[in-house]
Design a protein around this motif. Structure first.
Motif, short mmCIF file in Angstrom:
data_model
loop_
_atom_site.label_atom_id
_atom_site.label_comp_id
_atom_site.label_asym_id
_atom_site.label_seq_id
_atom_site.Cartn_x
_atom_site.Cartn_y
_atom_site.Cartn_z
N THR A 115 0.84 -1.31 0.00
CA THR A 115 0.01 -0.03 0.01
C THR A 115 0.70 1.20 0.07
O THR A 115 1.62 1.50 0.92
CB THR A 115 -0.84 0.09 1.37
N LYS A 116 0.85 1.97 -1.16
CA LYS A 116 1.68 3.10 -1.19
C LYS A 116 1.42 4.31 -0.35
O LYS A 116 2.28 4.98 0.33
CB LYS A 116 1.47 3.70 -2.80
N SER A 117 0.22 4.50 0.15
CA SER A 117 -0.06 5.61 0.76
C SER A 117 0.34 5.45 2.35
O SER A 117 0.63 6.47 3.02
CB SER A 117 -1.85 5.72 1.12
N THR A 118 0.45 4.09 2.76
CA THR A 118 1.02 3.98 4.04
C THR A 118 2.46 3.43 4.03
O THR A 118 3.11 3.11 5.07
CB THR A 118 0.05 2.90 5.01
N ASP A 119 2.79 3.25 2.76
CA ASP A 119 4.31 2.73 2.53
C ASP A 119 4.59 1.35 3.36
O ASP A 119 5.40 1.19 3.99
CB ASP A 119 5.36 3.65 2.93
N THR A 120 3.47 0.56 2.98
CA THR A 120 3.49 -0.81 4.08
C THR A 120 3.49 -2.20 2.89
O THR A 120 2.57 -2.03 2.31
CB THR A 120 2.39 -0.64 5.00
N LEU A 121 4.01 -2.90 3.41
CA LEU A 121 4.04 -4.41 2.68
C LEU A 121 3.59 -5.30 3.61
O LEU A 121 4.22 -5.10 4.85
CB LEU A 121 5.40 -4.79 2.20
N VAL A 122 2.44 -6.02 3.48
CA VAL A 122 1.96 -7.33 4.37
C VAL A 122 2.11 -8.49 3.54
O VAL A 122 1.53 -8.51 2.59
CB VAL A 122 0.59 -6.82 4.76
N LEU A 123 2.90 -9.38 4.01
CA LEU A 123 3.05 -10.55 3.35
C LEU A 123 2.32 -11.66 4.54
O LEU A 123 2.58 -11.46 5.47
CB LEU A 123 4.32 -11.19 3.22
N SER A 124 1.35 -12.51 4.07
CA SER A 124 0.66 -13.08 5.00
C SER A 124 0.39 -14.91 4.41
O SER A 124 0.44 -14.84 3.17
CB SER A 124 -0.75 -12.72 5.39
N GLY A 125 0.01 -15.73 5.33
CA GLY A 125 -0.22 -16.96 5.12
C GLY A 125 1.04 -17.70 4.94
O GLY A 125 1.47 -18.02 3.64
N ASP A 126 1.21 -18.46 5.89
CA ASP A 126 2.52 -19.54 5.83
C ASP A 126 3.58 -18.63 5.24
O ASP A 126 4.06 -19.20 4.19
CB ASP A 126 2.00 -20.67 5.21
N VAL A 127 3.98 -17.40 5.88
CA VAL A 127 5.25 -16.68 5.35
C VAL A 127 6.46 -17.57 5.31
O VAL A 127 6.81 -18.06 6.72
CB VAL A 127 5.12 -15.39 5.90
N VAL A 128 7.29 -17.74 4.36
CA VAL A 128 8.60 -18.28 4.58
C VAL A 128 9.49 -17.52 3.72
O VAL A 128 9.54 -17.06 2.70
CB VAL A 128 8.69 -19.81 3.94
N LEU A 129 10.55 -16.91 4.32
CA LEU A 129 11.84 -16.27 3.93
C LEU A 129 13.16 -16.99 4.16
O LEU A 129 13.34 -17.52 5.10
CB LEU A 129 12.06 -14.91 4.69
N LYS A 130 13.73 -17.20 2.93
CA LYS A 130 15.06 -18.01 2.90
C LYS A 130 16.11 -17.19 2.15
O LYS A 130 15.86 -16.38 1.13
CB LYS A 130 14.69 -19.25 2.05
N GLN A 131 17.23 -17.48 2.42
CA GLN A 131 18.47 -17.25 1.89
C GLN A 131 19.48 -18.37 1.95
O GLN A 131 19.82 -18.59 3.30
CB GLN A 131 19.04 -15.87 2.15
N GLY A 132 19.74 -18.94 1.03
CA GLY A 132 20.73 -20.10 1.11
C GLY A 132 20.28 -21.08 2.22
O GLY A 132 18.83 -21.40 2.17
N GLN A 133 20.68 -21.31 3.27
CA GLN A 133 20.17 -22.32 4.36
C GLN A 133 19.39 -21.56 5.51
O GLN A 133 18.62 -22.23 6.31
CB GLN A 133 21.35 -23.00 5.10
N ASN A 134 19.54 -20.20 5.55
CA ASN A 134 18.93 -19.38 6.50
C ASN A 134 17.66 -19.37 6.07
O ASN A 134 17.02 -19.26 5.14
CB ASN A 134 19.49 -17.71 6.40
N VAL A 135 16.66 -19.59 7.00
CA VAL A 135 14.96 -19.66 7.08
C VAL A 135 14.40 -19.05 8.20
O VAL A 135 14.86 -19.00 9.27
CB VAL A 135 14.55 -21.05 7.07
N MET A 136 13.17 -18.30 7.77
CA MET A 136 12.45 -17.77 8.80
C MET A 136 10.98 -17.91 8.66
O MET A 136 10.72 -17.75 7.31
CB MET A 136 12.76 -16.20 9.07
N GLN A 137 10.07 -18.29 9.51
CA GLN A 137 8.69 -18.57 8.92
C GLN A 137 7.93 -17.94 10.07
O GLN A 137 8.30 -17.76 11.12
CB GLN A 137 8.56 -20.08 9.22
N GLY A 138 6.68 -17.70 9.70
CA GLY A 138 5.67 -17.04 10.49
C GLY A 138 4.34 -17.06 9.81
O GLY A 138 4.37 -17.54 8.81
N ASN A 139 3.31 -16.43 10.22
CA ASN A 139 2.08 -16.24 9.66
C ASN A 139 1.90 -15.01 8.74
O ASN A 139 1.24 -14.89 7.76
CB ASN A 139 0.75 -16.62 10.63
N ARG A 140 2.48 -13.82 9.59
CA ARG A 140 2.38 -12.75 8.64
C ARG A 140 3.72 -11.71 9.08
O ARG A 140 3.93 -11.70 9.99
CB ARG A 140 1.04 -11.72 9.32
#
Length: 179
Positions: A115-140
């Motif tokens: 959302t540009k007006s609030t300059d906010t990014l929301v990623l939801s629903g079994d969120v997984v962030l990875k780089q190489g072997q590093n991993v972070m998981q959550g719901n939002r």
């Protein structure tokens, strides 16, 4: 570490998610106007009266070395105060099997909304962030660009089952030479 999402050339906002995956982590939502964007989708519908463009069915955006896949992407436009044209991106929403990759960096979830007006990014629903072997998981994942703040929730609706999880591998240091 850098996550880059480049969805539509008209998106001019950029954001950095510092400390999402630890001290060296960094994620961005970037569109570069100087690089072409190609897309494929089963359908593309533009509704000029509502100022919306909707891509659906196996949507893929490619720009430079980045790729975004989703079941659907919807771009909402606002009126440009300087020109009076409806060419300012107000929100971008990717839904269903959201997958973004650049190099060894991957971000997945069920839905991503910028959302540009609030300059906010929301990623939801079994969120997984990875780089190489590093991993972070959550719901939002919520990132406020202007404030430079991000947060990951395990159960943002107040449930007690979700937790934020992560595994981080230290960077290997080169061996010091013996005198």
């Amino acid at each position: 570490m850098t996550f880059k999402i480049r969805m539509i050339a008209a998106i001019t906002a950029s954001l950095g998610l510092t400390a999402v995956l630890g001290g060296a982590a960094h994620a961005q939502f970037v569109a570069t106007a100087d690089k072409p964007i190609s897309y494929v989708a089963d359908t593309m519908d533009a509704d000029n009266s509502r100022h919306v463009v909707t891509f659906s069915g196996r949507v893929q955006f490619l720009q430079d070395d980045s790729r975004l896949n989703a079941d659907g992407v919807r771009v909402n436009y606002a009126q440009n105060p300087a020109t009076g044209k409806w060419d300012e991106v107000s929100t971008v929403e990717a839904t269903g099997n959201v997958y973004y990759v650049v190099g060894d960096q991957v971000m997945t979830g069920g839905k991503a909304v910028y959302t540009k007006s609030t300059d906010t990014l929301v990623l939801s629903g079994d969120v997984v962030l990875k780089q190489g072997q590093n991993v972070m998981q959550g719901n939002r994942l919520v990132y406020n660009v202007g404030a430079g703040k991000s947060s990951m929730d395990g159960a943002p609706t107040g449930g007690s089952k979700g937790r934020v999880r992560g595994v981080f591998y230290p960077e290997s240091q080169p061996a010091k030479k013996k005198p």
